[in-house]
Motif scaffolding. Structure first.
Motif, PDB file in Angstrom:
ATOM      1  N   HIS A  40       1.744   4.517 -15.203  1.00 24.08           N
ATOM      2  CA  HIS A  40       2.410   3.870 -14.066  1.00 24.08           C
ATOM      3  C   HIS A  40       3.152   2.604 -14.501  1.00 24.08           C
ATOM      4  O   HIS A  40       4.285   2.368 -14.066  1.00 24.08           O
ATOM      5  N   LEU A  41       2.536   1.804 -15.340  1.00 28.42           N
ATOM      6  CA  LEU A  41       3.183   0.597 -15.849  1.00 28.42           C
ATOM      7  C   LEU A  41       4.409   0.950 -16.687  1.00 28.42           C
ATOM      8  O   LEU A  41       5.465   0.327 -16.559  1.00 28.42           O
ATOM      9  N   ALA A  43       6.301   3.643 -16.429  1.00 35.09           N
ATOM     10  CA  ALA A  43       7.360   4.107 -15.530  1.00 35.09           C
ATOM     11  C   ALA A  43       8.074   2.920 -14.885  1.00 35.09           C
ATOM     12  O   ALA A  43       9.309   2.920 -14.772  1.00 35.09           O
ATOM     13  N   ALA A  44       7.318   1.910 -14.477  1.00 34.16           N
ATOM     14  CA  ALA A  44       7.929   0.731 -13.854  1.00 34.16           C
ATOM     15  C   ALA A  44       8.810  -0.028 -14.845  1.00 34.16           C
ATOM     16  O   ALA A  44       9.916  -0.464 -14.495  1.00 34.16           O
ATOM     17  N   ARG A  45       8.354  -0.172 -16.082  1.00 30.56           N
ATOM     18  CA  ARG A  45       9.135  -0.912 -17.088  1.00 30.56           C
ATOM     19  C   ARG A  45      10.400  -0.131 -17.469  1.00 30.56           C
ATOM     20  O   ARG A  45      11.453  -0.727 -17.706  1.00 30.56           O
ATOM     21  N   ALA A  47      12.065   1.953 -15.512  1.00 26.66           N
ATOM     22  CA  ALA A  47      12.991   1.810 -14.381  1.00 26.66           C
ATOM     23  C   ALA A  47      13.634   0.426 -14.379  1.00 26.66           C
ATOM     24  O   ALA A  47      14.846   0.296 -14.164  1.00 26.66           O
ATOM     25  N   ALA A  48      12.845  -0.616 -14.641  1.00 24.65           N
ATOM     26  CA  ALA A  48      13.375  -1.981 -14.673  1.00 24.65           C
ATOM     27  C   ALA A  48      14.389  -2.169 -15.798  1.00 24.65           C
ATOM     28  O   ALA A  48      15.294  -3.000 -15.694  1.00 24.65           O
TER      29      ALA A  48
END
Length: 168
Positions: A40-41, A43-45, A47-48
């Motif tokens: 999850h982390l 995926a967030a990084r 996307a960012a």
């Protein structure tokens, strides 16, 4: 060292399309208990960093396969490094397992359970490098941040052959 495609894949003219600037987006150790939170982390990084759509999902899944391999075959733990270059994301997954010399990145037969992690990571990113170290292995995948001419959501990849063992 098994190099299926260079992690710093060059542009069509042979020169890298970006500079040498690199930014660390994520640097974490992991175990089997932290795989889901790490995904999850990650995926967030990703996307960012500006990667979206199918290309982002493919990179997350490819890295998840490498992390799972590190847990299952590389000593139960490992380290993930996500780096951003001007034109690409590079993710390295390292473990301290017994090695992995002789690994192939080929799809096993349909009647063989498992053994598709490295093959899948290569298919999803088109760029997988395996470095065998004396104390384990490092697997590296990349994704382009520059839209390609035919599909702006994915980086071009190369395919490998079918069959063959051993698999990781």
């Amino acid at each position: 060292m098994s190099n299926l495609d260079r992690p710093d894949a060059n542009g069509p003219d042979g020169a890298s399309s970006g500079g040498d600037e690199v930014e660390s987006l994520l640097s974490l150790s992991f175990t089997g208990q932290t795989v889901t939170a790490l995904r999850h982390l990650l995926a967030a990084r990703i996307a960012a960093a500006g990667l979206g759509g199918d290309a982002a999902e493919d990179l997350v899944l490819a890295v998840h396969e490498l992390v799972t391999n590190a847990v299952l075959h590389g000593g139960g733990r490992g380290r993930l490094e996500l780096l951003r270059y001007p034109d690409r994301l590079v993710c390295e997954v390292s473990d301290h397992g017994p090695g992995g010399v002789g690994l192939t990145v080929q799809r096993p037969g349909t009647d063989t359970p498992g053994g598709r992690g490295l093959w899948l990571a290569h298919q999803l990113t088109g760029a997988l490098t395996l470095i065998h170290r004396s104390d384990g292995m490092t697997a590296t995948v990349t994704a382009s941040l520059i839209a390609g001419p035919t599909d702006p959501t994915r980086a071009e990849g190369t395919a490998t052959g079918d069959g063959g063992l051993p698999h990781r």
